[in-house]
Design a protein around this motif. Sequence first.
Motif, mmCIF file in Angstrom:
data_model
loop_
_atom_site.group_PDB
_atom_site.id
_atom_site.type_symbol
_atom_site.label_atom_id
_atom_site.label_comp_id
_atom_site.label_asym_id
_atom_site.label_seq_id
_atom_site.Cartn_x
_atom_site.Cartn_y
_atom_site.Cartn_z
ATOM 1 N N VAL A 1 27.490 73.317 31.961
ATOM 2 C CA VAL A 1 26.332 72.512 32.369
ATOM 3 C C VAL A 1 25.567 72.062 31.129
ATOM 4 O O VAL A 1 25.152 70.904 31.029
ATOM 5 N N ALA A 2 25.392 72.955 30.155
ATOM 6 C CA ALA A 2 24.710 72.594 28.910
ATOM 7 C C ALA A 2 25.447 71.462 28.201
ATOM 8 O O ALA A 2 24.824 70.534 27.677
ATOM 9 N N ASN A 3 26.785 71.503 28.211
ATOM 10 C CA ASN A 3 27.573 70.428 27.595
ATOM 11 C C ASN A 3 27.349 69.100 28.303
ATOM 12 O O ASN A 3 27.247 68.056 27.666
ATOM 13 N N GLN A 4 27.278 69.125 29.642
ATOM 14 C CA GLN A 4 27.005 67.894 30.402
ATOM 15 C C GLN A 4 25.623 67.345 30.072
ATOM 16 O O GLN A 4 25.449 66.133 29.929
ATOM 17 N N ILE A 5 24.646 68.222 29.939
ATOM 18 C CA ILE A 5 23.291 67.789 29.595
ATOM 19 C C ILE A 5 23.285 67.143 28.214
ATOM 20 O O ILE A 5 22.671 66.093 28.017
ATOM 21 N N SER B 1 16.954 87.380 33.067
ATOM 22 C CA SER B 1 15.543 87.439 33.428
ATOM 23 C C SER B 1 14.736 86.870 32.269
ATOM 24 O O SER B 1 14.802 87.382 31.145
ATOM 25 N N CYS B 2 13.991 85.798 32.550
ATOM 26 C CA CYS B 2 13.180 85.164 31.519
ATOM 27 C C CYS B 2 12.035 84.418 32.202
ATOM 28 O O CYS B 2 11.988 84.318 33.429
ATOM 29 N N HIS B 3 11.142 83.897 31.391
ATOM 30 C CA HIS B 3 10.028 83.131 31.929
ATOM 31 C C HIS B 3 10.586 81.925 32.686
ATOM 32 O O HIS B 3 11.580 81.329 32.279
ATOM 33 N N GLU B 4 9.941 81.557 33.767
ATOM 34 C CA GLU B 4 10.460 80.465 34.609
ATOM 35 C C GLU B 4 10.522 79.119 33.887
ATOM 36 O O GLU B 4 11.255 78.224 34.300
ATOM 37 N N ASP B 5 9.797 78.964 32.787
ATOM 38 C CA ASP B 5 9.845 77.714 32.022
ATOM 39 C C ASP B 5 10.986 77.683 31.007
ATOM 40 O O ASP B 5 11.181 76.685 30.322
ATOM 41 N N THR B 6 11.742 78.774 30.899
ATOM 42 C CA THR B 6 12.845 78.851 29.946
ATOM 43 C C THR B 6 14.131 78.371 30.610
ATOM 44 O O THR B 6 14.606 78.984 31.557
ATOM 45 N N PRO B 7 14.700 77.263 30.126
ATOM 46 C CA PRO B 7 15.941 76.780 30.719
ATOM 47 C C PRO B 7 17.104 77.726 30.415
ATOM 48 O O PRO B 7 17.238 78.213 29.292
ATOM 49 N N VAL B 8 17.921 77.984 31.414
ATOM 50 C CA VAL B 8 19.130 78.796 31.260
ATOM 51 C C VAL B 8 20.255 78.043 31.951
ATOM 52 O O VAL B 8 20.125 77.667 33.113
#
Length: 70
Positions: free
Chosen positions: A57-61, A45-52
């Motif tokens: 997937v992070a490695n692909q990015i 649960s975090c602000h909608e502008d915070t990428p998770v």
Amino acid sequence: MRNDFGNLKLVRRLGERIVIGDPNNPLAYVSVSHIATNRVQLIVSCHEDTPVHREEVANQIRQHGSRKTP
């Protein structure tokens, strides 16, 4: 990949959560929502502008550039 982060091992039960960041102004909460034999389901649960992202997937990015989210 180099990891400059410290490590903290936590034990949480179903329904319990951890706070990410300052408790007075948290960046996110991570809650345990389901536990199975070899899987744990988490809710972030975090602000909608915070990428998770999941790590894969992070490695692909990182490899292919930023990813637009809908």
